[in-house]
Design a protein around this motif. Structure first.
Motif, PDB file in Angstrom:
ATOM      1  N   GLU A 155       4.625  -2.155   2.126  1.00 44.67           N
ATOM      2  CA  GLU A 155       5.601  -1.126   1.775  1.00 44.67           C
ATOM      3  C   GLU A 155       4.893   0.095   1.202  1.00 44.67           C
ATOM      4  O   GLU A 155       4.359   0.044   0.090  1.00 44.67           O
ATOM      5  N   PHE A 193      15.950  -5.243  -7.933  1.00 47.05           N
ATOM      6  CA  PHE A 193      15.014  -4.280  -7.362  1.00 47.05           C
ATOM      7  C   PHE A 193      15.685  -2.981  -6.916  1.00 47.05           C
ATOM      8  O   PHE A 193      15.015  -2.106  -6.353  1.00 47.05           O
ATOM      9  N   ASP A 244       3.347  -7.328  -0.063  1.00 43.33           N
ATOM     10  CA  ASP A 244       4.189  -8.450  -0.450  1.00 43.33           C
ATOM     11  C   ASP A 244       3.945  -9.663   0.436  1.00 43.33           C
ATOM     12  O   ASP A 244       3.673  -9.536   1.636  1.00 43.33           O
ATOM     13  N   ASP A 296      14.124   0.311  -7.914  1.00 44.08           N
ATOM     14  CA  ASP A 296      12.788   0.566  -7.366  1.00 44.08           C
ATOM     15  C   ASP A 296      12.841   1.241  -6.000  1.00 44.08           C
ATOM     16  O   ASP A 296      11.804   1.691  -5.500  1.00 44.08           O
ATOM     17  N   THR A 338       5.626 -12.691  -3.650  1.00 48.24           N
ATOM     18  CA  THR A 338       4.705 -11.971  -4.520  1.00 48.24           C
ATOM     19  C   THR A 338       4.705 -10.499  -4.137  1.00 48.24           C
ATOM     20  O   THR A 338       4.897 -10.150  -2.967  1.00 48.24           O
ATOM     21  N   LEU A 339       4.485  -9.645  -5.120  1.00 46.99           N
ATOM     22  CA  LEU A 339       4.394  -8.205  -4.906  1.00 46.99           C
ATOM     23  C   LEU A 339       3.144  -7.716  -5.628  1.00 46.99           C
ATOM     24  O   LEU A 339       2.986  -7.962  -6.830  1.00 46.99           O
ATOM     25  N   THR A 346      -4.272  -3.711  -1.249  1.00 46.28           N
ATOM     26  CA  THR A 346      -3.534  -3.360  -2.465  1.00 46.28           C
ATOM     27  C   THR A 346      -4.320  -2.346  -3.287  1.00 46.28           C
ATOM     28  O   THR A 346      -3.774  -1.353  -3.779  1.00 46.28           O
ATOM     29  N   TRP A 388       7.520   1.163   6.075  1.00 49.39           N
ATOM     30  CA  TRP A 388       7.223  -0.256   5.905  1.00 49.39           C
ATOM     31  C   TRP A 388       6.890  -0.896   7.242  1.00 49.39           C
ATOM     32  O   TRP A 388       7.409  -0.495   8.287  1.00 49.39           O
ATOM     33  N   TRP A 403       6.049 -13.119   1.379  1.00 45.35           N
ATOM     34  CA  TRP A 403       7.324 -13.840   1.278  1.00 45.35           C
ATOM     35  C   TRP A 403       7.121 -15.290   1.699  1.00 45.35           C
ATOM     36  O   TRP A 403       6.616 -15.567   2.792  1.00 45.35           O
ATOM     37  N   SER A 426       3.633   1.797  -4.048  1.00 42.38           N
ATOM     38  CA  SER A 426       3.551   0.929  -2.876  1.00 42.38           C
ATOM     39  C   SER A 426       3.153  -0.493  -3.268  1.00 42.38           C
ATOM     40  O   SER A 426       2.492  -0.705  -4.287  1.00 42.38           O
ATOM     41  N   THR A 427       3.526  -1.441  -2.428  1.00 46.37           N
ATOM     42  CA  THR A 427       3.168  -2.836  -2.673  1.00 46.37           C
ATOM     43  C   THR A 427       2.809  -3.538  -1.373  1.00 46.37           C
ATOM     44  O   THR A 427       3.238  -3.149  -0.286  1.00 46.37           O
ATOM     45  N   MET A 465       2.808  -0.509  -9.515  1.00 46.71           N
ATOM     46  CA  MET A 465       4.157  -0.660 -10.071  1.00 46.71           C
ATOM     47  C   MET A 465       4.267  -0.053 -11.473  1.00 46.71           C
ATOM     48  O   MET A 465       4.563  -0.753 -12.455  1.00 46.71           O
TER      49      MET A 465
END
Length: 477
Positions: free
Chosen positions: A386, A313, A356, A316, A249-250, A345, A325, A358, A353-354, A254
């Motif tokens: 990030e 990506f 994330d 981006d 997920t991010l 966020t 990061w 994983w 920026s995000t 964006m």
């Protein structure tokens, strides 16, 4: 390692025996040659040795050692910490060593250390094969592999380093060696997750797997107002997901005027993306629940070439933008963790920026932790924070956001990190000891054997015993 002026005659002798280009500060190509992906990095090496082959690498390592030069090793130049370049020292530049050879019958690929994942995918997909790479095709093969390698095939086929069958490298003493399960097995253990601490890897042998050429993919965007709902549903989904599924997920603004309606461009969003390492029909069914959590604001899921998904990506993360990061392995995705992810966020200073999450587990967790140096097999999730922004005047705010977020999120982690998302190198020895735990001393023993003077210090460094850091402890700030 103290820096000093390099005798011109020694440089001339080095150039005479060197087959590639030796680039000096006065040469017209110098500024391009010293530039790396992360725009925050502005280093001025004394020399850049652009190697054409193993012989050049041996010459460059010997020259650096004999002249007590700080050494940086450049593969793809894509590491966020900027370790591919240094001030005053020597850059061993492998970027012209980009060869990839595939044996489709044996399902093996031999890859030179300057190649990117786009180079590898181009050759392997000609035969419907792949090995787990990263999530951006312009990333260098070498750095990603040595740090472990978390990519889009991880839950089915493991980390990049899990698919490594041998490496060729040049040690700090200038000796050429091959490491595999059968040769120099201790070194092979350390190479897989221990980073660039033990030598300059010049070539990799990878195991390949049937993948593509078409794969089922998910890329769905939901409103940031549904972030808690989406992360809860995501947590439940991955708990029973098929082995072929690898997702993340991010969360962030964006902003993309081509993807979103005008009234949503500047709003916070959460994206869920992933692919299925198996048949397209099975993949479409397996990924469908991720597209049905709520009403999407955009859904670009579908069948596409694997190479296209690997490049999804790339735009981006353009060359020259500013990046900072960090990461943490999470012990779960609790309600409290979800709340804090949402909070961080929402207050990110840059819309680019995000935060994330994983999905891990699967094939990663099935490898015995003692079989390689990689330290993250225990974790069900990886948190990536990030900061991505454009202007130098925004540096402090973005760096502070990342650091504060990580400090807060450590309550959901044992404090260990993924070495390919480390931030800069200011954490030093404590970060490495925390990440590797009891394995750290085994890595120190290996460092003592292969690099006792810490010639290779510009990395997530494991300092040899009985000696200070060869770079004097200097870290990017």
């Amino acid at each position: 390692m103290g820096q000093q002026a390099i005798d011109d005659k020694r440089v001339e002798q080095f150039e005479t025996a060197f087959h590639g280009a030796v680039i000096r500060p006065d040469d017209p190509e110098y500024d391009d040659a010293r530039t790396v992906w992360n725009g925050m990095i502005d280093k001025h090496p004394a020399l850049i040795a652009r190697c054409r082959g193993v012989g050049d690498v041996i010459s460059a390592v010997n020259f650096a050692r004999e002249n007590e030069l700080l050494v940086a090793v450049r593969g793809g130049g894509h590491n966020v910490a900027g370790t591919a370049v240094c001030d005053d020292g020597l850059v061993v530049d492998l970027s012209e060593m980009q060869g990839v050879r595939v044996d489709p019958d044996a399902q093996r690929a031999w890859v030179q250390a300057g190649a990117t994942w786009a180079d590898v995918d181009h050759e392997t997909q000609a035969f419907g094969l792949a090995t787990p790479g990263g999530a951006v095709s312009e990333t260098g093969v070498a750095g990603l592999t040595l740090g472990g390698g978390i990519g889009h095939l991880r839950c089915k086929y493991g980390l990049t380093c899990d698919n490594l069958r041998s490496v060729d490298l040049v040690t700090a003493s200038g000796e050429f060696a091959t490491a595999s399960e059968d040769q120099n097995s201790d070194l092979f253990w350390g190479i897989r997750g221990g980073g660039g601490n033990f030598g300059v890897v010049t070539g990799f042998e990878f195991e390949l797997h049937p993948v593509g050429p078409e794969v089922a993919t998910c890329l769905v965007f939901y409103s940031g107002g549904r972030m808690v709902e989406c992360l809860r549903a995501y947590r439940e989904y991955v708990a029973s997901a098929a082995a072929e599924v690898s997702t993340l997920t991010l969360a962030g603004v964006m902003p993309d005027e081509e993807l979103f309606p005008a009234d949503l461009v500047d709003e916070t969003k959460i994206a869920i993306t992933g692919c299925y390492a198996g048949s397209v029909a099975d993949g479409e069914r397996a990924l469908a629940p991720l597209r049905e959590i709520a009403e999407p604001i955009a859904d670009f899921s579908g069948t596409m070439p694997y190479t296209e998904y690997q490049q999804l990506f790339d735009e981006d993360y353009p060359d020259g933008m500013r990046y900072y990061w960090k990461s943490l392995y999470l012990d779960g995705l609790s309600e409290s963790a979800i709340d804090r992810i949402t909070y961080w966020t929402d207050i990110a200073p840059s819309p680019l920026s995000t935060v994330d999450v994983w999905q891990l587990g699967g094939a990663i967790a099935r490898v015995d932790p003692e079989d390689s140096a990689f330290a993250g097999r225990h974790a069900p999730f990886l948190l990536g924070v990030e900061a991505n922004w454009e202007h130098p005047e925004d540096d402090d705010a973005n760096v502070e956001w990342v650091r504060d977020c990580l400090d807060d999120m450590r309550q959901f982690s044992d404090g260990s990190v993924y070495l390919n998302f480390p931030g800069f190198l200011e954490e030093g020895d404590d970060m490495m000891r925390t990440t590797f735990g009891p394995t750290y001393e085994r890595l120190v023993t290996l460092k003592d054997e292969y690099d006792p003077t810490n010639l290779f210090s510009l990395n997530q460094n494991i300092a040899p015993s009985g000696s200070a850091r060869a770079d004097g402890g200097t870290r990017h700030e």
